[in-house]
Structure formats: C-alpha cells, structure tokens
Design an enzyme around this catalytic site. Structure first.
Site, PDB file in Angstrom:
ATOM      1  N   GLY A 130      -9.353 -16.147   0.515  1.00 42.12           N
ATOM      2  CA  GLY A 130      -9.747 -17.241  -0.352  1.00 42.12           C
ATOM      3  C   GLY A 130     -11.258 -17.282  -0.503  1.00 42.12           C
ATOM      4  O   GLY A 130     -11.992 -16.935   0.417  1.00 42.12           O
ATOM      5  N   ASP A 131     -11.686 -17.676  -1.695  1.00 43.38           N
ATOM      6  CA  ASP A 131     -13.117 -17.811  -1.926  1.00 43.38           C
ATOM      7  C   ASP A 131     -13.343 -19.163  -2.564  1.00 43.38           C
ATOM      8  O   ASP A 131     -13.114 -19.344  -3.755  1.00 43.38           O
ATOM      9  CB  ASP A 131     -13.605 -16.676  -2.842  1.00 43.38           C
ATOM     10  N   GLY A 132     -13.717 -20.122  -1.767  1.00 47.84           N
ATOM     11  CA  GLY A 132     -13.902 -21.473  -2.278  1.00 47.84           C
ATOM     12  C   GLY A 132     -15.361 -21.740  -2.583  1.00 47.84           C
ATOM     13  O   GLY A 132     -16.206 -20.848  -2.537  1.00 47.84           O
ATOM     14  N   THR A 133     -15.625 -22.974  -2.907  1.00 45.78           N
ATOM     15  CA  THR A 133     -16.975 -23.373  -3.260  1.00 45.78           C
ATOM     16  C   THR A 133     -17.920 -23.247  -2.080  1.00 45.78           C
ATOM     17  O   THR A 133     -19.045 -22.802  -2.211  1.00 45.78           O
ATOM     18  CB  THR A 133     -16.967 -24.843  -3.707  1.00 45.78           C
ATOM     19  N   PHE A 134     -17.410 -23.646  -0.936  1.00 45.53           N
ATOM     20  CA  PHE A 134     -18.296 -23.731   0.217  1.00 45.53           C
ATOM     21  C   PHE A 134     -18.180 -22.572   1.185  1.00 45.53           C
ATOM     22  O   PHE A 134     -19.031 -22.382   2.023  1.00 45.53           O
ATOM     23  CB  PHE A 134     -18.048 -25.045   0.957  1.00 45.53           C
ATOM     24  N   ASP A 194      -9.654 -34.556  -2.924  1.00 41.51           N
ATOM     25  CA  ASP A 194      -9.589 -33.356  -3.771  1.00 41.51           C
ATOM     26  C   ASP A 194      -8.256 -32.648  -3.610  1.00 41.51           C
ATOM     27  O   ASP A 194      -8.210 -31.438  -3.419  1.00 41.51           O
ATOM     28  CB  ASP A 194     -10.748 -32.403  -3.459  1.00 41.51           C
TER      29      ASP A 194
HETATM   30  N1  LIG Z   1      -5.824 -22.167   6.957  1.00 42.90           N
HETATM   31  C1  LIG Z   1      -5.734 -21.328   5.920  1.00 42.90           C
HETATM   32  N2  LIG Z   1      -4.816 -20.337   5.920  1.00 42.90           N
HETATM   33  C2  LIG Z   1      -4.724 -19.490   4.876  1.00 42.90           C
HETATM   34  N3  LIG Z   1      -5.484 -19.570   3.759  1.00 42.90           N
HETATM   35  C3  LIG Z   1      -6.401 -20.539   3.699  1.00 42.90           C
HETATM   36  C4  LIG Z   1      -6.584 -21.468   4.766  1.00 42.90           C
HETATM   37  N4  LIG Z   1      -7.565 -22.328   4.416  1.00 42.90           N
HETATM   38  C5  LIG Z   1      -7.967 -21.958   3.186  1.00 42.90           C
HETATM   39  N5  LIG Z   1      -7.280 -20.883   2.744  1.00 42.90           N
HETATM   40  C6  LIG Z   1      -7.412 -20.231   1.433  1.00 42.90           C
HETATM   41  O1  LIG Z   1      -8.769 -20.225   1.028  1.00 42.90           O
HETATM   42  C7  LIG Z   1      -8.912 -20.994  -0.187  1.00 42.90           C
HETATM   43  C8  LIG Z   1     -10.243 -21.717  -0.164  1.00 42.90           C
HETATM   44  O2  LIG Z   1     -10.279 -22.565   0.983  1.00 42.90           O
HETATM   45  P1  LIG Z   1     -11.001 -23.965   0.959  1.00 42.90           P
HETATM   46  O3  LIG Z   1     -10.423 -24.772  -0.153  1.00 42.90           O
HETATM   47  O4  LIG Z   1     -10.969 -24.579   2.308  1.00 42.90           O
HETATM   48  O5  LIG Z   1     -12.481 -23.543   0.612  1.00 42.90           O
HETATM   49  P2  LIG Z   1     -13.556 -24.382  -0.171  1.00 42.90           P
HETATM   50  O6  LIG Z   1     -14.814 -23.597  -0.202  1.00 42.90           O
HETATM   51  O7  LIG Z   1     -13.666 -25.741   0.422  1.00 42.90           O
HETATM   52  O8  LIG Z   1     -12.854 -24.442  -1.581  1.00 42.90           O
HETATM   53  P3  LIG Z   1     -13.006 -25.447  -2.760  1.00 42.90           P
HETATM   54  O9  LIG Z   1     -13.642 -24.678  -3.838  1.00 42.90           O
HETATM   55  O10 LIG Z   1     -11.595 -25.849  -3.082  1.00 42.90           O
HETATM   56  O11 LIG Z   1     -13.825 -26.578  -2.266  1.00 42.90           O
HETATM   57  C9  LIG Z   1      -7.687 -21.897  -0.237  1.00 42.90           C
HETATM   58  O12 LIG Z   1      -7.333 -22.230  -1.555  1.00 42.90           O
HETATM   59  C10 LIG Z   1      -6.624 -21.043   0.421  1.00 42.90           C
HETATM   60  O13 LIG Z   1      -6.039 -20.154  -0.510  1.00 42.90           O
END
Ligand SMILES: Nc1ncnc2c1ncn2[C@@H]1O[C@H](COP(=O)(O)OP(=O)(O)OP(=O)(O)O)[C@@H](O)[C@H]1O
Length: 461
Positions: free
Chosen positions: A11-15, A125
């Site tokens: 996963g590649d999220g915002t943070f 969110d």
């Molecule tokens: N515990 C986990 N197990 C497996 N995959 C995960 C887990 N936590 C997160 N992911 C994957 O990584 C992605 C991004 O995680 P997360 O939403 O925590 O990051 P973020 O940077 O906060 O993203 P956002 O852009 O939604 O704020 C998730 O959509 C999911 O697909």
C-alpha cells in the site's frame, strides 16, 4: 527494524508506504507502515494521532498496532497483517457481492465503530481502502485523522475523502460528530451493493450536487441547520428531487436500502448511531459473540459474525453493546425518528483548499454520469495541524463560500526506540486519523450495468 524482513509493498498512502513483512524471530507476518515524514524526536512520534488513538483501541474489528519503531529518524508502525482492503475486493469484481457477505462485513465494522465511538473517538476517514479484510474478518484501519470526541475545536485539518465526506463537513460546519462516520458507512454500504460509488463528486461543489441528485436537496424539514450553514457561507443548494435509492442498487433488499437511507440522512441527528445501526432489521440474522464465549485463538483473529460465522453453535445474541437507549427501527418510519439519538459532540473544521483537482477531464454532474476523475486527495489534505491548515482557518468561511459558489457544478471535473503498544495502552486514551488526501483513484467509469464494474483507483498490491 533488523527483526523484520520486508517482503512486498502492499500500500502507498498519503503518509506512508505499507509493507508486508515477517518477524524473523517469531515468523509472524505483519504490516509495516513506513512514514514518509521524518521524525527527529520520540516525543513527536508519541503525539501522533495514529499512535495516540490506536494504542487505546482493543477490538477485534480495529486493526491492531503492535509496535512503534523509530530508527534513523524514520518512523515505522507495525500492524497485524490483513490480506486486502475493501476497495481491492471491489475493483476487479464483475459480479455483485452476496448481500450476506456485505451484511457480515458491515456488522463487524459497526461493532468496531460502536466500540470506538463509545470510547470517545471517531475515525473521520472511513472509506473502502481503510477497511481491511482477511477471510471473513474486516477491520478498521488508518487512524491518522481520528479524533478524540472531547478534544476542543477548532479542528482545522482536512477531514475525510470527498466521496465519503458528510454534508456537514462539506458545508464547513464548525461542529461535527461521530455521525460523519455513519454517513461514510452509508456510502460504503451502497458502493458494496452496487460496485460503484454513490456520491462520486469531482470537487466539493460537485460532491454536494451529487448528494442532492441522489437523496434530494435538503429542506427545512430534513435539515434546517444545513440550510443555515449554507446561508452562512453564501452557498445555494441545487434544487433536485433525488431518486429512489433502490434504483441505484436494484438487487439490494429493502432493509439494506432502508439502512443506507438512514445513514445517508442530511441531518446528522437523523443518522443512527453505530449501536443503533446494529439493531437495524438488515442485521437481523447477525449475532454477536461476546468475548467471554470466544475461543482463544493462537493468532489474532476476529470473531466472525452472522450466519457464515464459525460461532453459529454459540447462543445467539444481537446486543453487541449497551443499547439501553437504542431505538427500534421501523423500515417505514421517517428518518426524523432517529433525531433523539444525535450525538452532542461537536467540532470545527476548515476545508478550504482541500480539493486541489488533479485533472480537468469534463464530467457531467448527474448521478447517471459514468466517467469522471476522482478527487485529488493527495494534494488537499495537508494532514493535521499543519501551518497550512492554520492559514486556512484565517481565510475561513468566505473562501469556502467562494469556492462552493464559484465552482461550476456542471463544469470540469478534476476528477531504536521501540514502544510496546500494549504497555502504552495501560496509560490513557487517544485520537484518530482518517487517512486523507492522496486520492489515488485515477478514473472511475460508472457503467449502466451494476456488474460492469470498472474501478481504477490505484492501490498498490
Ligand atoms: N495492517 C495492514 N495490513 C495489510 N495492508 C495494510 C495494512 N494497513 C494498511 N494497509 C494497506 O496500505 C494502504 C495504505 O495504508 P494507510 O491508509 O494506513 O496509509 P495512509 O498513508 O494513512 O493512507 P491514506 O492516503 O488513506 O491516508 C491501505 O489502503 C491498505 O491497502
């Protein structure tokens, strides 16, 4: 971090970027979120919402934060690993989900929400990407925007991904409650039932337009406070009558449609609480297995619920939480009937400048339109407490008003410090995050046939 072997980015999220990894000592598979920002002190990390909130959450439907590690100024969160998220399950799907599966997922999520809300936090969110699934189990993840209910306004940061954002947030209410999570759940339930987003706004103004187009514009009767809010920011709702929700999800049961109607009520007071939602007839066949009756699993595993759960031999109980004041649902009752259950907690936020649009593909505003570009989540959401956000407050209402009224609704769519969380849990309760920004959906085709799903949000893994 030597103790972990990173296997694959999932996963590649915002943070942060999230990796599947293995604990070399125990062989346990975990998810490690490596934060993009650098953290130069441990204090800085400990105060993060994600840490503060998650360390206090201990529920089978809330993803477990196992460990927080800071190494070379990089912060890592070690979570229990989940196989995929709900968006990934939907995006390539041609065939609608069985309603029983949706019921099972939603029942679990409402249990997690009920737990969280009763402990004074709300997520802010919720979206399919933040609901993680492993087999029959679903868990709420991504607490970066989570809020402590009793924390004080003003709350100035970006809140929630646009498609799931509650109207009071879109209208820049200075106060909002855990009911924003209930709105998001209505939108998610609808998406699960139809495999398409119900309010796929391309901008904040288009988001409101799309809501009006589906549920009909608010009136003095359905949301007086909303009309006042709109007046305050000099915004005029489009006058639309809406469509029967059942037409958007023809195969959904009446109960499912009724619950979504309640959840997606203009007036937050008319939305059920999570505990009330669990009592809705839609969940009649579901039951809750109290912790005392659950077998002790060797690996963290959530109790399944509903007819497909492995606890069917256990006594059936449908009261997952204290519901002394819970309302009995009546499918034909007016949404107003839930008014008495509105939560009293309020907060403020400022959404100006959230919706930096990333493209300019034209889009039609009707809910029957099928092609659009999704919101630019990455750009707008500058996370909690940034100076940018403080500036937003100063710009305040007038800017938002301009933004909402100037945007052409029919126009362009821009479519080795390691802390054990268990130890920390003994201390005290936190706040949460809602992963904001970073709208990674690129383009969404909305076919006329429910099964002709063509999502293409970018989700790694
Ligand atoms: N515990 C986990 N197990 C497996 N995959 C995960 C887990 N936590 C997160 N992911 C994957 O990584 C992605 C991004 O995680 P997360 O939403 O925590 O990051 P973020 O940077 O906060 O993203 P956002 O852009 O939604 O704020 C998730 O959509 C999911 O697909």
């Amino acid at each position: 971090m030597d103790r972990y072997k990173l296997i694959k980015e999932v996963g590649d999220g915002t943070f942060g970027t999230v990796w599947r990894a293995i604990n070399k000592q125990t062989g346990e598979v975990v998810a490690i979120k490596k934060m993009k920002k650098k953290y130069y002190s441990w204090d800085e990390c400990i105060n993060l919402r994600e840490v503060k909130s998650l360390r206090k959450m201990n529920h089978p439907n809330i993803v477990k934060l196992k460990e927080v590690i800071r190494e070379h100024d990089i912060l890592y969160f070690v979570f229990e690993y989940m196989e995929c998220n709900l968006y990934q399950l939907m995006k390539d799907r041609q065939k609608l989900f069985a309603e029983a599966d949706i019921r099972n997922w939603c029942f679990q999520v409402f249990q997690g929400l009920s737990y969280m809300h009763q402990r004074g936090y709300f997520h802010r969110d919720l979206k399919p990407e933040n609901l993680l699934v492993s087999k029959d189990i679903i868990k709420i993840a991504d607490f970066g925007l989570a809020r402590e209910v009793n924390s004080s306004p003003p709350f100035t940061e970006y809140v929630s991904t646009r498609w799931y954002r509650a109207p009071e947030v879109l209208l820049q209410s200075y106060v909002y409650t855990s009911k924003v999570d209930m709105w998001a759940m209505g939108a998610i339930m609808s998406e699960l039932l139809s495999l398409r987003p119900i309010f796929p706004g391309a901008s904040e103004a288009d988001e409101i337009y799309k809501i009006c187009d589906v549920i009909g514009s608010p009136t003095e009767e359905t949301w007086l406070e909303g009309l006042n809010l709109a007046n305050t920011i000099n915004y005029q709702f489009p006058q639309l009558s809406g469509v029967p929700l059942s037409s958007l999800m023809p195969s959904a049961s009446k109960d499912a449609v009724n619950l979504i109607t309640r959840l997606c009520s203009w007036d937050p007071c008319n939305r059920p609480t999570a505990a009330e939602a669990l009592q809705h007839p839609f969940f009649q066949s579901c039951f809750y297995v109290p912790p005392s009756l659950r077998p002790k699993p060797s690996v963290a595993r959530t109790p399944p619920v509903g007819p497909r759960g492995s606890f069917e031999q256990q006594p059936v109980k449908r009261q997952p939480v204290s519901l002394t004041k819970a309302k009995t649902f009546n499918s034909s009752a007016s949404p107003k009937s839930n008014a008495a259950f509105g939560s009293g907690v309020q907060r403020k936020l400022d959404l100006a400048k959230q919706d930096a649009t990333r493209n300019t593909k034209p889009v039609r505003s009707s809910v029957k339109d099928y092609i659009y570009r999704p919101p630019g989540r990455k750009s707008p959401c500058n996370a909690a407490g940034s100076s940018v956000n403080k500036n937003r407050v100063a710009r305040g209402v007038s800017e938002t008003a301009d933004k909402l009224s100037n945007l052409s609704i029919r126009g362009t769519v821009s479519r080795r410090h390691s802390v054990s969380v268990m130890q920390q849990q003994q201390l005290r309760p936190p706040q949460m995050k809602a992963g904001c920004i970073g709208e990674t959906r690129d383009m969404f085709h909305r076919p006329t046939q429910p099964t002709a799903n063509a999502y293409s949000r970018k989700v790694a893994g």
